[in-house]
Write an enzyme that holds these catalytic residues in place. Sequence first.
Site, PDB file in Angstrom:
ATOM      1  N   MET A   1       0.600  -1.267  -0.236  1.00 46.79           N
ATOM      2  CA  MET A   1       0.362   0.152  -0.399  1.00 46.79           C
ATOM      3  C   MET A   1       0.846   1.273  -0.323  1.00 46.79           C
ATOM      4  SD  MET A   1      -3.070  -1.428  -0.403  1.00 46.79           S
ATOM      5  CE  MET A   1      -4.367   0.305   0.797  1.00 46.79           C
ATOM      6  N   GLN A  54       3.732   1.458  10.749  1.00 44.53           N
ATOM      7  CA  GLN A  54       4.550   0.364  10.187  1.00 44.53           C
ATOM      8  C   GLN A  54       5.527   0.751   9.612  1.00 44.53           C
ATOM      9  OE1 GLN A  54       3.540  -1.655   6.931  1.00 44.53           O
ATOM     10  NE2 GLN A  54       1.831  -2.714   8.039  1.00 44.53           N
ATOM     11  N   CYS A  84       6.480  -7.722   2.984  1.00 44.74           N
ATOM     12  CA  CYS A  84       6.429  -7.050   1.735  1.00 44.74           C
ATOM     13  C   CYS A  84       7.344  -7.867   0.974  1.00 44.74           C
ATOM     14  CB  CYS A  84       6.581  -5.448   1.735  1.00 44.74           C
ATOM     15  SG  CYS A  84       6.559  -4.921   0.094  1.00 44.74           S
ATOM     16  N   LYS A 123       2.954  -7.536  10.809  1.00 38.85           N
ATOM     17  CA  LYS A 123       2.012  -8.497   9.737  1.00 38.85           C
ATOM     18  C   LYS A 123       3.172  -9.264   8.872  1.00 38.85           C
ATOM     19  CE  LYS A 123      -0.398  -7.758   5.280  1.00 38.85           C
ATOM     20  NZ  LYS A 123      -0.393  -6.714   4.517  1.00 38.85           N
ATOM     21  N   ASN A 186      -5.834 -12.062   6.002  1.00 40.03           N
ATOM     22  CA  ASN A 186      -5.388 -10.845   5.396  1.00 40.03           C
ATOM     23  C   ASN A 186      -5.110 -11.779   4.144  1.00 40.03           C
ATOM     24  OD1 ASN A 186      -3.193  -8.833   3.932  1.00 40.03           O
ATOM     25  ND2 ASN A 186      -5.110  -7.898   3.659  1.00 40.03           N
ATOM     26  N   ASP A 188      -7.433 -11.711  -0.488  1.00 39.98           N
ATOM     27  CA  ASP A 188      -8.810 -11.831  -1.136  1.00 39.98           C
ATOM     28  C   ASP A 188      -9.667 -11.597  -0.108  1.00 39.98           C
ATOM     29  OD1 ASP A 188      -6.586 -13.212  -2.753  1.00 39.98           O
ATOM     30  OD2 ASP A 188      -7.173 -15.231  -2.239  1.00 39.98           O
TER      31      ASP A 188
END
Length: 314
Positions: A1, A54, A84, A123, A186, A188
């Site tokens: 993002m 983040q 990422c 994450k 997280n 779909d």
Amino acid sequence: MEDVSDPPFRRLCKMHGADMMYSEFISSEGLIRDAMKSRKKLDIFDYERPVGIQIFGGDEEAMAMSARIVETVNPDLVDINFGCPVKKVVCKGAGAGVLKDIDLMVRLTKAVVSSTSLPVTVKTRLGWDSTSINIDEVAERLQETGIKALTIHARTRAQMYKGEADWEHISRIKQNPNIEIPIFGNGDIDSPEKALEYKQKYACDGIMIGRAAIGYPWIFNEIKHFFKTGEHLPAPKIEDRLLAVRQHAEWSAEWKGEKLGLIEMRQHYSNYFRGVPHFKDFRKKFLEVYTLEEMDALINETQEFYTEYLAQQA
């Protein structure tokens, strides 16, 4: 993002029902070097709360120092990105690159947890590839470092964003009696039906939505309404889409300056009007907008066209 979830975008998502906001991910090395772009990403506003900053990186000292810098802007939490998959991040031994070395992941997480009084979350992904899925070990060992929650993107790094996310792994983590921290899923989730199905089937504590919100901030309220009633909210009309563009553009110009803010808006127009007939001609006009005055005039022109077009279709 990156270059998407900035304050103007987050403001729209919050307006349309997002419960928890996260900044774009920020390079720990960039923060330490006092890089302007990295520092700008620390901007958060009270209307966003609760909001997390983040960070990512592959060096323990840099991660610890960046966490202390993050603490100065008083977010509600610090989130570490170990997910990422982008090559330029992975090649630096950061993001999903850390999935190859769980010991390093643990050390980096400990460095952040020990350097801030803020809650720390992580994450990550399932593993580097299908032959090295290590999320079970990762979840237990990261919990031991003191993190307060874990978000799992149910793909490997090798998958990038392709193929189907495999939430069975998330379900297995949730069923592990040793796991006590909240687990968020997280990958779909792009409709109210899928959000409800996955939450019920895989029993995660919450759902993180990223790409599905790009150009469609309405998804958050749509999901919440569907959870409560089993019914769909009306789809956004053309005037709703145009209002979102107007608000996004105004807030982007306010935050970045008019010219830069409107230039950086260009990536969003097609997403806001995805599936809308005859938008191709207007897209070119939106890409040539440099002032809010021009934007306002173009939005009015677009509204007039679609009002007439829809009347003809009725």
